[in-house]
Structures are given as C-alpha cells and as structure tokens.
Design an enzyme around this catalytic site. Structure first.
Site, PDB file in Angstrom:
ATOM      1  N   HIS A  63       1.251 -11.365   4.515  1.00 17.69           N
ATOM      2  CA  HIS A  63       1.018  -9.929   4.613  1.00 17.69           C
ATOM      3  C   HIS A  63      -0.148  -9.602   5.538  1.00 17.69           C
ATOM      4  O   HIS A  63      -1.025 -10.418   5.766  1.00 17.69           O
ATOM      5  CB  HIS A  63       0.704  -9.348   3.229  1.00 17.69           C
ATOM      6  CG  HIS A  63       1.804  -9.560   2.245  1.00 17.69           C
ATOM      7  ND1 HIS A  63       1.561  -9.696   0.900  1.00 17.69           N
ATOM      8  CD2 HIS A  63       3.148  -9.678   2.395  1.00 17.69           C
ATOM      9  CE1 HIS A  63       2.710  -9.866   0.257  1.00 17.69           C
ATOM     10  NE2 HIS A  63       3.685  -9.874   1.142  1.00 17.69           N
ATOM     11  N   LYS A  73     -10.376  -9.403   3.407  1.00 15.92           N
ATOM     12  CA  LYS A  73     -10.153  -9.669   1.984  1.00 15.92           C
ATOM     13  C   LYS A  73     -11.070 -10.783   1.504  1.00 15.92           C
ATOM     14  O   LYS A  73     -11.244 -11.785   2.194  1.00 15.92           O
ATOM     15  CB  LYS A  73      -8.707 -10.128   1.732  1.00 15.92           C
ATOM     16  CG  LYS A  73      -7.650  -9.134   2.102  1.00 15.92           C
ATOM     17  CD  LYS A  73      -6.274  -9.740   1.864  1.00 15.92           C
ATOM     18  CE  LYS A  73      -5.179  -8.773   2.249  1.00 15.92           C
ATOM     19  NZ  LYS A  73      -3.843  -9.364   2.038  1.00 15.92           N
ATOM     20  N   TYR A 133      -8.538  -9.676  -5.286  1.00 10.55           N
ATOM     21  CA  TYR A 133      -9.172  -9.653  -3.975  1.00 10.55           C
ATOM     22  C   TYR A 133      -9.739  -8.277  -3.679  1.00 10.55           C
ATOM     23  O   TYR A 133      -9.107  -7.253  -3.912  1.00 10.55           O
ATOM     24  CB  TYR A 133      -8.248 -10.142  -2.865  1.00 10.55           C
ATOM     25  CG  TYR A 133      -6.875  -9.526  -2.829  1.00 10.55           C
ATOM     26  CD1 TYR A 133      -6.586  -8.483  -1.956  1.00 10.55           C
ATOM     27  CD2 TYR A 133      -5.857 -10.004  -3.643  1.00 10.55           C
ATOM     28  CE1 TYR A 133      -5.330  -7.927  -1.908  1.00 10.55           C
ATOM     29  CE2 TYR A 133      -4.592  -9.459  -3.598  1.00 10.55           C
ATOM     30  CZ  TYR A 133      -4.336  -8.415  -2.723  1.00 10.55           C
ATOM     31  OH  TYR A 133      -3.076  -7.858  -2.687  1.00 10.55           O
ATOM     32  N   ASP A 168       9.302  -9.738   1.340  1.00  8.72           N
ATOM     33  CA  ASP A 168       8.939 -11.013   1.948  1.00  8.72           C
ATOM     34  C   ASP A 168      10.172 -11.787   2.422  1.00  8.72           C
ATOM     35  O   ASP A 168      10.123 -12.475   3.437  1.00  8.72           O
ATOM     36  CB  ASP A 168       8.115 -11.853   0.978  1.00  8.72           C
ATOM     37  CG  ASP A 168       6.747 -11.239   0.712  1.00  8.72           C
ATOM     38  OD1 ASP A 168       6.314 -10.357   1.475  1.00  8.72           O
ATOM     39  OD2 ASP A 168       6.106 -11.637  -0.279  1.00  8.72           O
TER      40      ASP A 168
END
Length: 185
Positions: A63, A73, A133, A168
C-alpha cells in the site's frame, strides 16, 4: 533507544529498551526527541491505525498514499509477529524498486520507520496479530493506492497462498505501475 539503518536510505529500525523484573517489563516505546534525533527532522504524527489479523498468512499490501497526502509510518506489533516489507518507489532514488524485509513482533518491541515514498505491506506469522502504526498525514481516499504484492519477486516466506483483500488481489503489477513519488534521495 537504539537505531539501525539500512542500505536503502530513509527507513530506520527503532529498538526501545526493556526493563524487566518478576512482574513483567516496562518500555518507553516512543519519545519524540529521540525520534527527531534519529531522523534529523521533526516528524509529527496525526493519526494512528491498528489492524487485527486472525490467521497466519494474512497479507496486507503493498500500500501507499500518494502526494499531496503521502504518509510516513512508524509500524509496530502489539500482538503476534509479522514480516514487514517496504519497497523504495522514489523515482529518482538510486535504490528505486529495492525492498527491505524486517521481522517485527510484540516480543521484540521493535518499530520500523517507513518514510513517504515507500510501498508498505506485511504478512502475519502468528495468529491473532495486531499491528499499530502512527502516520504523518491523514487518510485521503483519493490518494490511496496499492501495487500487487506478488509482482516484485519478494519471498514472503509463504508455504500456501496468503489471505488477501479484494483490493490487494486486483492491484496493478509493479511493472505496469507509475510511481507518484518523484522526489529522490
């Protein structure tokens, strides 16, 4: 807090100290001043995300969030274990298309800094894995994107096909994708 750098410029692995006794342990898992010192820049986190994956072999990624809402992140595992994978997609970077794989677990307390300009994904190595995250920009649906997880010859260490989302499974292959990240190193 100890840090480890990689052959690809930008990502940093943070190792918090653990203070143990017969009750368990205490760890200072984040300090803004230590983070700034390690990165050489003031990073502000605006949102924190968390995912739960029931099964071993759940794969999330690869991603990204494109500019103008690109996200850095800071990834850590609260329960279980993952193989975290990041891919440098900064077009002008000498390491464009190269990737790193890092094992993160709740036991290790390690955290991976993923700068903007990297694809990010992970596969679970334990049941009931929780990943958290912090991110540097808010989620923007119009900037959300993904690249097919199996289009970069990455060894995810899977014995059977992973469990993936529809997003995905249908993501474009890396070879046919154009990175929106033009700034190099």
């Amino acid at each position: 807090m100890e840090t480890k750098r990689f052959s690809i410029y930008g990502p940093v692995l943070f190792q918090p100290k653990r203070f143990e006794d017969d009750r368990g342990y205490f760890s200072e898992v984040f300090r803004q001043d230590a983070f700034i010192k390690a990165l050489g820049q003031d990073i502000i986190f605006v949102q924190e995300n968390q995912s739960f994956s029931r099964e071993i072999g759940t794969l999330r990624g690869l991603h990204y969030q494109a500019p103008p809402h690109a996200q850095g992140k800071l990834v850590r595992v609260l329960a279980g274990e993952i193989l975290d994978v990041i891919v440098d997609v900064r077009q002008e970077a000498p390491t464009y298309g190269q990737y790193l794989k890092v094992k993160l677990s709740a036991d290790s307390l390690q955290q991976l800094w993923v700068p903007p300009g990297f694809l990010h994904g992970f596969v679970t190595r334990a049941p009931n894995t929780i990943v958290a995250y912090k991110v540097t920009d808010y989620y923007a649906p119009d900037c959300d994107g993904s690249v097919h997880w199996d289009s970069l010859d990455i060894d995810w260490g899977l014995a059977v096909p992973p469990t993936v989302s529809e997003k995905d499974a249908t993501a474009p292959d890396f070879a046919g994708w154009t990175s929106p990240f033009t700034q190099g190193v």
